[in-house]
Design a protein around this motif. Structure first.
Motif, PDB file in Angstrom:
ATOM      1  N   ASN A 226      -8.076  -9.616  -2.611  1.00  0.00           N
ATOM      2  CA  ASN A 226      -9.167  -9.153  -1.739  1.00  0.00           C
ATOM      3  C   ASN A 226      -9.530  -7.695  -2.037  1.00  0.00           C
ATOM      4  OD1 ASN A 226      -9.963  -7.685   0.983  1.00  0.00           O
ATOM      5  ND2 ASN A 226     -10.568  -9.817   1.209  1.00  0.00           N
ATOM      6  N   SER A 227     -10.818  -7.456  -2.291  1.00  0.00           N
ATOM      7  CA  SER A 227     -11.250  -6.119  -2.736  1.00  0.00           C
ATOM      8  C   SER A 227     -11.071  -5.053  -1.656  1.00  0.00           C
ATOM      9  CB  SER A 227     -12.707  -6.162  -3.196  1.00  0.00           C
ATOM     10  OG  SER A 227     -13.555  -6.525  -2.123  1.00  0.00           O
ATOM     11  N   ARG A 228     -11.311  -5.409  -0.399  1.00  0.00           N
ATOM     12  CA  ARG A 228     -11.182  -4.431   0.689  1.00  0.00           C
ATOM     13  C   ARG A 228      -9.709  -4.065   0.925  1.00  0.00           C
ATOM     14  NH1 ARG A 228     -12.328   0.077   2.792  1.00  0.00           N
ATOM     15  NH2 ARG A 228     -11.921   0.265   5.017  1.00  0.00           N
ATOM     16  N   LEU A 229      -8.826  -5.040   0.788  1.00  0.00           N
ATOM     17  CA  LEU A 229      -7.392  -4.777   0.942  1.00  0.00           C
ATOM     18  C   LEU A 229      -6.930  -3.745  -0.101  1.00  0.00           C
ATOM     19  CD1 LEU A 229      -4.585  -5.329   2.170  1.00  0.00           C
ATOM     20  CD2 LEU A 229      -4.373  -7.279   0.637  1.00  0.00           C
ATOM     21  N   ARG A 230      -7.413  -3.913  -1.329  1.00  0.00           N
ATOM     22  CA  ARG A 230      -7.042  -2.990  -2.411  1.00  0.00           C
ATOM     23  C   ARG A 230      -7.529  -1.571  -2.122  1.00  0.00           C
ATOM     24  NH1 ARG A 230      -6.259  -5.287  -7.887  1.00  0.00           N
ATOM     25  NH2 ARG A 230      -5.455  -7.362  -7.547  1.00  0.00           N
ATOM     26  N   VAL A 231      -8.770  -1.453  -1.666  1.00  0.00           N
ATOM     27  CA  VAL A 231      -9.354  -0.132  -1.408  1.00  0.00           C
ATOM     28  C   VAL A 231      -8.640   0.574  -0.256  1.00  0.00           C
ATOM     29  CG1 VAL A 231     -11.432   1.054  -0.570  1.00  0.00           C
ATOM     30  CG2 VAL A 231     -11.626  -0.705  -2.346  1.00  0.00           C
ATOM     31  N   LEU A 232      -8.449  -0.149   0.854  1.00  0.00           N
ATOM     32  CA  LEU A 232      -7.822   0.466   2.029  1.00  0.00           C
ATOM     33  C   LEU A 232      -6.356   0.811   1.761  1.00  0.00           C
ATOM     34  CD1 LEU A 232      -8.411   1.388   4.902  1.00  0.00           C
ATOM     35  CD2 LEU A 232      -7.730  -0.877   5.725  1.00  0.00           C
ATOM     36  N   ALA A 233      -5.660  -0.069   1.039  1.00  0.00           N
ATOM     37  CA  ALA A 233      -4.255   0.200   0.700  1.00  0.00           C
ATOM     38  C   ALA A 233      -4.152   1.453  -0.160  1.00  0.00           C
ATOM     39  CB  ALA A 233      -3.651  -0.997  -0.027  1.00  0.00           C
ATOM     40  N   GLN A 234      -5.081   1.593  -1.118  1.00  0.00           N
ATOM     41  CA  GLN A 234      -5.087   2.758  -2.000  1.00  0.00           C
ATOM     42  C   GLN A 234      -5.298   4.037  -1.196  1.00  0.00           C
ATOM     43  OE1 GLN A 234      -4.534   2.615  -5.530  1.00  0.00           O
ATOM     44  NE2 GLN A 234      -4.212   4.778  -5.092  1.00  0.00           N
ATOM     45  N   GLU A 235      -6.274   4.016  -0.278  1.00  0.00           N
ATOM     46  CA  GLU A 235      -6.558   5.189   0.569  1.00  0.00           C
ATOM     47  C   GLU A 235      -5.335   5.579   1.387  1.00  0.00           C
ATOM     48  OE1 GLU A 235      -9.929   4.273   3.058  1.00  0.00           O
ATOM     49  OE2 GLU A 235     -11.297   4.086   1.334  1.00  0.00           O
ATOM     50  N   ARG A 236      -4.735   4.592   2.034  1.00  0.00           N
ATOM     51  CA  ARG A 236      -3.614   4.885   2.939  1.00  0.00           C
ATOM     52  C   ARG A 236      -2.350   5.286   2.173  1.00  0.00           C
ATOM     53  NH1 ARG A 236      -4.745   0.593   7.956  1.00  0.00           N
ATOM     54  NH2 ARG A 236      -6.302   1.957   8.899  1.00  0.00           N
ATOM     55  N   CYS A 237      -2.142   4.697   1.019  1.00  0.00           N
ATOM     56  CA  CYS A 237      -0.981   5.070   0.207  1.00  0.00           C
ATOM     57  C   CYS A 237      -1.132   6.492  -0.325  1.00  0.00           C
ATOM     58  CB  CYS A 237      -0.787   4.081  -0.948  1.00  0.00           C
ATOM     59  SG  CYS A 237      -0.007   2.540  -0.434  1.00  0.00           S
TER      60      CYS A 237
ATOM     61  N   PRO B 141      -1.046  -6.037  -8.987  1.00  0.00           N
ATOM     62  CA  PRO B 141      -1.402  -6.699 -10.250  1.00  0.00           C
ATOM     63  C   PRO B 141      -2.878  -7.115 -10.232  1.00  0.00           C
ATOM     64  CG  PRO B 141       0.461  -7.792  -9.157  1.00  0.00           C
ATOM     65  CD  PRO B 141      -0.121  -6.834  -8.184  1.00  0.00           C
ATOM     66  N   ARG B 142      -3.430  -7.389 -11.410  1.00  0.00           N
ATOM     67  CA  ARG B 142      -4.821  -7.850 -11.462  1.00  0.00           C
ATOM     68  C   ARG B 142      -4.933  -9.179 -10.704  1.00  0.00           C
ATOM     69  NH1 ARG B 142      -2.577  -8.119 -16.541  1.00  0.00           N
ATOM     70  NH2 ARG B 142      -2.471 -10.159 -17.581  1.00  0.00           N
ATOM     71  N   PRO B 143      -6.136  -9.465 -10.165  1.00  0.00           N
ATOM     72  CA  PRO B 143      -6.283 -10.631  -9.281  1.00  0.00           C
ATOM     73  C   PRO B 143      -5.715 -11.940  -9.837  1.00  0.00           C
ATOM     74  CG  PRO B 143      -8.268  -9.315  -9.192  1.00  0.00           C
ATOM     75  CD  PRO B 143      -7.381  -8.667 -10.228  1.00  0.00           C
ATOM     76  N   LYS B 144      -5.871 -12.189 -11.135  1.00  0.00           N
ATOM     77  CA  LYS B 144      -5.399 -13.459 -11.711  1.00  0.00           C
ATOM     78  C   LYS B 144      -3.874 -13.608 -11.583  1.00  0.00           C
ATOM     79  CE  LYS B 144      -6.264 -16.328 -15.826  1.00  0.00           C
ATOM     80  NZ  LYS B 144      -4.950 -16.860 -16.151  1.00  0.00           N
ATOM     81  N   LEU B 145      -3.158 -12.474 -11.557  1.00  0.00           N
ATOM     82  CA  LEU B 145      -1.696 -12.532 -11.426  1.00  0.00           C
ATOM     83  C   LEU B 145      -1.251 -12.552  -9.963  1.00  0.00           C
ATOM     84  CD1 LEU B 145      -0.472 -10.135 -14.271  1.00  0.00           C
ATOM     85  CD2 LEU B 145      -0.546 -12.643 -14.284  1.00  0.00           C
ATOM     86  N   CYS B 146      -2.187 -12.284  -9.036  1.00  0.00           N
ATOM     87  CA  CYS B 146      -1.843 -12.285  -7.609  1.00  0.00           C
ATOM     88  C   CYS B 146      -1.763 -13.700  -7.048  1.00  0.00           C
ATOM     89  CB  CYS B 146      -2.878 -11.493  -6.811  1.00  0.00           C
ATOM     90  SG  CYS B 146      -2.768  -9.710  -7.071  1.00  0.00           S
TER      91      CYS B 146
END
Length: 373
Positions: free
Chosen positions: A280-291, A301-306
């Motif tokens: 999920n693109s929003r999960l990645r963005v928000l996780a990055q901000e908060r981390c 990992p890239r989406p295909k490996l998730c």
């Protein structure tokens, strides 16, 4: 490079027949046959349909993986397979196939844990996992916070979903909005054009007395469904994009908040996110901000490996071989509720042996008869 273990991994816990081949931390092949289209008309995965699809796809998918990797089956150092958790009938197909190949080839067999595999797959993208690593796994069947100090032997559950997993909630809301199945990708797409602040949906288990790391999405799912029903009952048009964005925001807000809190509480400076919803693109963005704000290094990992795949099983299998973990016995069985505290199912009697050869001598005799060309 040549001394790194070459392992084939088989994943059949749900509706994806995944076969991956890994050498050490290097991905050589990741072949997938999905039966998702066969389930779409039912609005969810039908176990019997999935099992039959695995049966048909297994041999061609393994052959495709070997061809893609440019390796011969006899060069493998081991066969790894998801032993659980997952759908019992689906798991059985994978475990049976893995046993047959391992036996015919005279190779050690490793029954591994689906959730630990989701964590280990990140090694194929970002190199060796730091120890300890905090992992947030979010998929159709699981929403878990796990602390791993050794991916082959020590994975500790910090928190888990007490009702619906995040992926299930995505599927159900997509169904109420008539967006089809599976719900994750389609809600992500609609949410990009919506306003995440348009509607305030509840954040489950975020009160001061609630368990710090557990998740609950059942109340959110009901609240969103009721909101949509109320709009329709009033004869008003449902703002699909805003609903998708606001619902998605409620899910990823809780997931990232709890994951970052767990990292801080445990003094862990790495967070890994895996599982289907990690695409999920929003999960990645928000996780990055908060981390970033918390000084935590995020690994996704890239989406295909998730999503479910054979590469993740092969990655964990390769780690088992590299760390000299005991192979599984031939009576390995599929365990639909295999606990995450068991990253793999070692054989009895040779738990601490440093050589697998003695337990496989009888197999090598059989293999010499050229059971397998």
């Amino acid at each position: 490079m040549a001394d790194e273990p070459l392992v084939l991994g088989i994943e059949t816990s749900c509706d994806e027949t995944g076969v991956g081949i890994v050498r050490g931390h290097t991905l050589l092949a990741d072949a997938i046959a999905s039966s998702v289209d066969e389930h779409a008309r039912f609005g969810g995965v039908v176990p019997e349909v999935a099992s039959r699809a695995h049966l048909e796809a297994m041999v061609p998918t393994i052959q495709r993986a070997l061809k893609d990797a440019g390796v011969s089956a006899k060069d493998l150092d081991g066969i790894a397979v998801t032993a659980g958790p997952g759908l019992a009938g689906a798991l059985l197909v994978g475990v049976s196939a893995a046993k047959a190949y391992a036996y015919a080839l005279g190779k050690p067999l490793y029954g591994v844990n689906h959730l630990a595999s989701h964590i280990c797959v990140d090694q194929l993208e970002h190199g060796a996992l730091p120890e300890p690593t905090m992992a947030l796994l979010v998929s159709g069947g699981h929403s878990s916070l796990l602390l791993s100090t050794d991916i082959t032997s020590d994975v500790r559950p910090m928190g888990a979903t007490i009702d619906d997993a995040a992926g299930e909630a995505f599927d159900k809301i997509a169904r109420v909005l008539n967006l089809g199945f599976p719900g994750g990708p389609v809600i992500d797409r609609y949410a990009k054009e919506g306003d995440p602040k348009a509607i305030t949906f509840p954040r489950g288990l975020t009160g001061p007395r609630d368990p710090a790391y557990d998740f609950s999405f059942s109340g959110l799912k009901t609240a969103v469904a009721r909101w949509i029903e109320a709009k329709r009952a009033a004869g008003e048009e449902v703002p699909v994009r805003d609903v998708a964005a606001s619902f998605q925001e409620a899910v990823v807000d809780v997931l990232t908040r709890k994951a970052v809190r767990a990292c801080k509480d445990e003094g862990v400076d790495h967070l890994m996110i895996g599982g289907g919803v990690a695409a999920n693109s929003r999960l990645r963005v928000l996780a990055q901000e908060r981390c970033e704000a918390a000084g935590i290094r995020l690994r996704v990992p890239r989406p295909k490996l998730c999503t479910d795949n054979g590469a993740m099983v092969a990655a964990l299998g390769a780690e088992m071989v590299a760390r000299n973990r005991a192979a599984s016995d031939w009576d390995l069985s599929a365990d639909s509720s295999l606990p995450v505290t068991d990253p793999h199912v070692p054989g009895r009697g040779h738990a601490h042996s440093h050589s697998h050869s003695h337990s496989h001598d009888h197999v090598h005799e059989v293999a010499k008869e050229n059971l397998y060309p």
